[in-house]
Design a protein around this motif. Structure first.
Motif, PDB file in Angstrom:
ATOM      1  N   UNK B 529       0.740  -1.245   0.000  1.00 28.36           N
ATOM      2  CA  UNK B 529       0.000   0.000   0.000  1.00 28.36           C
ATOM      3  C   UNK B 529       0.769   1.295   0.000  1.00 28.36           C
ATOM      4  N   UNK B 530       2.098   1.280  -0.019  1.00 25.56           N
ATOM      5  CA  UNK B 530       2.823   2.550   0.007  1.00 25.56           C
ATOM      6  C   UNK B 530       3.871   2.538  -1.100  1.00 25.56           C
ATOM      7  N   UNK B 531       3.701   3.438  -2.052  1.00 24.32           N
ATOM      8  CA  UNK B 531       4.617   3.422  -3.200  1.00 24.32           C
ATOM      9  C   UNK B 531       6.053   3.762  -2.793  1.00 24.32           C
ATOM     10  N   UNK B 532       6.233   4.353  -1.619  1.00 25.51           N
ATOM     11  CA  UNK B 532       7.597   4.670  -1.182  1.00 25.51           C
ATOM     12  C   UNK B 532       8.338   3.428  -0.704  1.00 25.51           C
ATOM     13  N   UNK B 533       7.627   2.415  -0.274  1.00 26.03           N
ATOM     14  CA  UNK B 533       8.271   1.236   0.301  1.00 26.03           C
ATOM     15  C   UNK B 533       7.949  -0.068  -0.427  1.00 26.03           C
ATOM     16  N   UNK B 534       7.027   0.019  -1.379  1.00 24.41           N
ATOM     17  CA  UNK B 534       6.598  -1.211  -2.045  1.00 24.41           C
ATOM     18  C   UNK B 534       6.882  -1.106  -3.539  1.00 24.41           C
TER      19      UNK B 534
END
Lengths: 157, 791
Positions: B529-534
């Protein structure tokens, strides 16, 4: 405009400064940070915001916070006893019977089912379906929700 | 599971040894959801957060002459106002880029379209501000009927710049019809010679069917929340089911690096396709307001706005002409499909193509001709809806099949069986059939419903049974990424980029990773759910997550296992292929006494003895071969199909026209079920949504105005609208896919497809009447009874 309101929620008295026209749903979510109660339609049709007021299932979007002064409010967060990490038998049954998908209607469903089983510990399938007709779910088709309530019925009784 | 399929799967995947995959493991998101602790988009606040409201057009088509926001700006508590002039000059879209965030070209194209956005300290102030904004319009002619809109000389042209729009299809220009300027996409499918088939046929029948605009009715309305981080990163928390493509387009829109756009999708309260393209009309408004005000902005749509401004399912008109031989062999089929796309067709252009695939790959049709048209109208935007055009066309095809069987005096189930495609055959779109279990699905549901019995009259009610089959393809070619990390104690972390909107992707991925490492889901954490971490993912669309994300996760697990086995082989002095993992232990085949704990391969700092971290990143992209634009033919335009069947028993009241669905069974061939109970739950969800779509759901629109934008007037199924538990029966049928993780395919959309025609066929078998235009409301059934002189 804002006035001090004391609400008895989940066994604790919560003071909050709110305008007299705020709904219980808004106050629970925005002032008390009890976001387990969901906003789905704000017109009383979907049941996602169902809480118990003195044991009765009520749609919190249709009632003003000031109207429930002095009454006991139970939300999904308080059902199993807050902070205990345990689950109420209905919550456990929803989990065991795969009655959850997106989960947005789940708190309201569980609260309505709690009120039903408190009032009628052995409801028939038909009685369950009628009692929860005000709780809409778009994911499950209701089969496993009904199954979960029927299984919990036996555990609770 | 049929023996042959089981053998195939045993050979490929050794399913008999599986301990987590194939088991009904409880949902890993269940405990937090059932406690009310699971957090959705608007369960997060932020100090100083503003609230946004949108001023909407009250004209169906008009030129904006002037916008005056000066009185609103002076209102205390108003922090930012965004008008069309503030919006970057770029169109957005999942496939066809035809969306403007606000109408920069100063043309509003439907009632309810957003014109101005306001952010204020409170919702009340924002609403007051809307009252103080003045917009002068000059009304233009409007067109609401897609068949009118697609004429050569329409009363209005909705997007005169259409030929200049950017589209993901390299053949976009060929899809346009210059003489029909409101046609935004024309897809052709050609196979054989239909004219010859009609000339040679013993029987030809032709009919017109339609399905209305309906709404997804996600319990969580569209909502989004934006803020600008200290380093300038645009941060968006939103209820979307496709953040992957959104990152890139929003970066382009705001002129920043994609690395400076962070999109977070926490749990999503239902999508069903309607939250695919929200970045084209919602998220940018919150960002613009946040940029202008310098504060975080929350934009939550009401249920009424949800019905008026968020995407509808396309309205579809289907003309079908069929040719058949006396012995029941289908000879040819011709379809003309018209889709009412509304003011934009960002995703609907793909539905124009997708709806044809529901027809090409279930029956053997030697001669097939399809012309599918997407048409702009002055009605609200449309987007994907569970099934992506296939349920709409199947409503026509599967009633047509019953009509043909009836005229040929053949049992409709037998007629279908005779014409079903089989494993290895070429379908009418040029792709070889693989993993088709529809025949067994048909067996299961007909046996359960007691097929063959005659209708029964009971007072005012007539009880009758109906059957239909269907399928849903999954788009080939879109990517999914995965990152898998193993900690020194054997704990596993899986990151994927897709959205958890209830379909259960987190649980399925935990099961796949647990299976690969010989452990349980308790030892797996899934981060999403988080483009910064996924990693990147195209989105939770097209029933693609189990297959695409599942393959990516599996590949990452394989890579880590390879590294572990290499380290272990050095440590133990054995070949890597003699080593395996189970319960956090490293076992050597044939040498039980040489077992060592996995943790022995890590040093005191918790890092592998070879250095670095045990992390693998992978991306899975299915093979896609673009189809020929003139014929639609391609050897691989679809990743796979899920096939299935529904059987229903209904009761119809001959005095009022009311239809009650008494019993329903659905069987679907999902490959190999990773989690059988969750798969069953999808099928049951299809019963509920399918019954609603069939008998009462419709967005009623008059002169461009939505007349039923709430759950009081737009009926959706309640607990009392669906059959009891003993009268609802899901069946899982195996048809392992050779490329699916553990043989699995996707399922989420197919489960909706045959419901409506099964009910329509039951209505005909009971009373000899048909309602050609969904929904089969009391009024329409009553009218059909009256036309037949039955009331």
């Amino acid at each position: 405009m804002k006035k001090l309101l004391k609400l008895n929620v989940n066994g604790r008295v919560h003071p909050a400064y709110v305008e007299p026209w705020r709904t219980l749903l808004e106050v629970l979510r925005d002032e008390l940070a009890l976001t387990g109660t969901k906003m789905g339609c704000e017109s009383g049709h979907c049941g996602a915001c169902t809480v118990l007021i003195d044991g009765k299932a009520v749609k919190s979007c249709l009632i003003l916070a000031y109207q429930v002064r002095g009454k006991k409010i139970l939300t999904i967060e308080g059902l199993a006893g807050s902070g205990t990490g345990s689950l109420h038998p209905l919550q456990q049954s929803f989990l065991d019977h795969f009655a959850i998908q997106c989960g947005f209607c789940t708190p309201g469903m569980v609260m309505s089912a709690t009120a039903l089983l408190d009032e009628n510990p052995e409801p028939s399938e038909d009685e369950i379906r009628k009692a929860l007709t005000g709780n809409i779910c778009r994911c499950t088709g209701y089969t496993k929700v009904v199954e979960a309530i029927m299984a919990a019925r036996r555990k609770i009784s | 599971m049929p023996e042959s399929d089981l053998e195939l799967l045993k050979e490929q995947e050794n399913v008999e040894t599986l301990s987590v995959v194939g088991k009904s493991v409880p949902r890993i998101d269940g405990p937090e959801k059932v406690r009310g602790e699971a957090r959705y988009c608007s369960d997060f606040g932020m100090p100083g957060m503003l609230h946004a409201k949108l001023l909407r057009s009250c004209y169906a088509h008009a030129r904006i002459k002037r916008i005056d926001v000066s009185r609103a700006e002076r209102l205390p508590g108003v922090r930012a106002i965004v008008t069309p002039d503030d919006v970057p000059d770029m169109r957005l879209g999942m496939h066809l880029r035809d969306h403007q965030v606000l109408p920069r070209d100063k043309i509003v194209r439907c009632i309810g379209q957003a014109v101005v956005a306001v952010a204020a300290d409170t919702l009340i102030i924002a609403e007051d501000a809307l009252e103080k904004i003045r917009v002068d319009y000059e009304e233009l002619p409007a067109v609401f009927d897609p068949e009118e809109a697609m004429k050569k000389d329409p009363v209005t042209i909705i997007h005169p710049e259409l030929p200049t729009f950017i589209c993901g299809d390299p053949h976009f220009k060929k899809r346009l019809e210059p003489e029909m300027p409101n046609v935004c996409y024309h897809v052709k499918m050609r196979s054989g010679d239909t004219e010859k088939a009609f000339a040679q046929a013993d029987l030809v029948i032709e009919n017109r069917y339609s399905t209305p605009r309906i709404h997804h009715c996600q319990m969580e309305t569209h909502r989004t929340f934006a803020w600008i981080a200290d380093d300038g990163t645009i941060c968006i928390r939103t209820s979307s089911q496709s953040k992957g493509p959104a990152v890139r387009q929003l970066a382009d829109l705001f002129g920043v690096s994609p690395g400076k756009v962070r999109i977070i999708c926490p749990y999503v309260g239902g999508g069903f396709g309607g939250k695919v393209g929200s970045f084209t009309f919602l998220e940018p408004l919150a960002v613009l307001l946040a940029k202008k005000s310098g504060k975080p902005v929350s934009l939550v749509l009401t249920r009424e706005e949800q019905f008026i401004d968020t995407p509808h399912r396309v309205g579809v008109i289907t003309y079908v002409k069929d040719a058949v031989a006396k012995d029941g062999t289908l000879l040819g089929r011709q379809l003309k499909i018209i889709l009412d796309c509304g003011i934009t067709a960002s995703m609907a252009t793909l539905i124009v193509r997708a709806c044809t695939y529901g027809t090409t790959s279930i029956y053997r049709i030697p001669n097939l001709k399809i012309d599918s048209y997407g048409v702009y109208t002055n009605l609200p935007r449309t987007d994907a809806y569970r099934g992506f055009g296939v349920p709409e066309v199947t409503w026509a095809i599967e009633q047509q099949m019953d009509m043909l069987a009836d005229k040929l005096n053949i049992d409709p189930v037998e007629f279908r069986r005779k014409n079903l495609l089989e494993e290895g055959e070429m379908d009418a779109s040029g792709q070889r059939v693989h993993s088709i279990g529809v025949s067994e699905c048909l067996d299961k549901v007909t046996r359960w419903i007691g097929w063959g019995s005659r209708p029964v009259r009971d007072g005012s009610w007539v009880k009758a049974k109906g059957v239909a089959i269907g399928n849903k393809f999954t788009v080939a070619g879109w990517s999914s990424g995965a990152i898998v990390k193993v900690y020194s104690d054997g704990f596993i972390e899986v990151r994927h980029g897709t959205e958890e909107m209830g379909q259960g992707v987190n649980t399925v991925m935990a099961q796949i990773a647990a299976e690969e490492f010989g452990t349980s889901v308790d030892n797996v954490r899934v981060i999403h759910g988080d483009s910064a971490y996924c990693p990147y993912d195209f989105g939770a669309v097209s029933s693609r997550c189990t297959y695409h994300v599942g393959n990516a996760v599996r590949q990452a697990c394989h890579e880590i296992k390879r590294q572990i086995f290499q380290m272990a082989s050095k440590r133990l002095g054995v070949e890597p292929d003699h080593v395996r993992l189970k319960d956090k232990q490293i076992l050597v085949t044939g040498w039980p006494d040489r077992t060592i704990p996995l943790s022995d391969l890590f040093n005191r700092e918790g890092l592998p003895i070879t250095g670095g971290e045990l992390v693998a990143t992978t991306s899975f992209t299915g093979t896609y071969v673009p189809e020929d634009p003139e014929t639609g033919q391609s050897p691989r335009s679809k990743a796979y199909y899920a096939y299935g069947a529904h059987a229903v028993e209904i009761a119809v009241n001959v005095e009022t026209g009311e239809i009650k669905v008494l019993r329903i069974a659905g069987a679907f061939d999902l490959g190999y079920p990773i989690n059988p109970k969750m798969a069953e739950a999808q099928i049951e969800g299809g019963f509920g949504q399918g019954i609603g779509n069939s008998v009462f759901e419709e967005i009623v629109i008059e002169d461009g105005v939505v007349l039923n934008p709430n759950f009081g007037d737009y009926k959706i199924p309640k607990m009392t609208s669906v059959p009891s538990n003993t009268d609802s029966q899901p069946f899982l049928v195996s048809a392992p896919h050779q490329e699916g993780p553990f043989g699995a395919k996707g399922l989420g959309e197919a489960v909706l497809v045959p419901v409506a025609p099964a009910i329509g066929n039951a209505l005909y078998r009971g009373l000899g009447i048909r309602v050609m235009d969904l929904p089969m409301t009391r009024m329409k059934v009553f009218q059909a009874l009256r036309e037949k002189g039955m009331v």
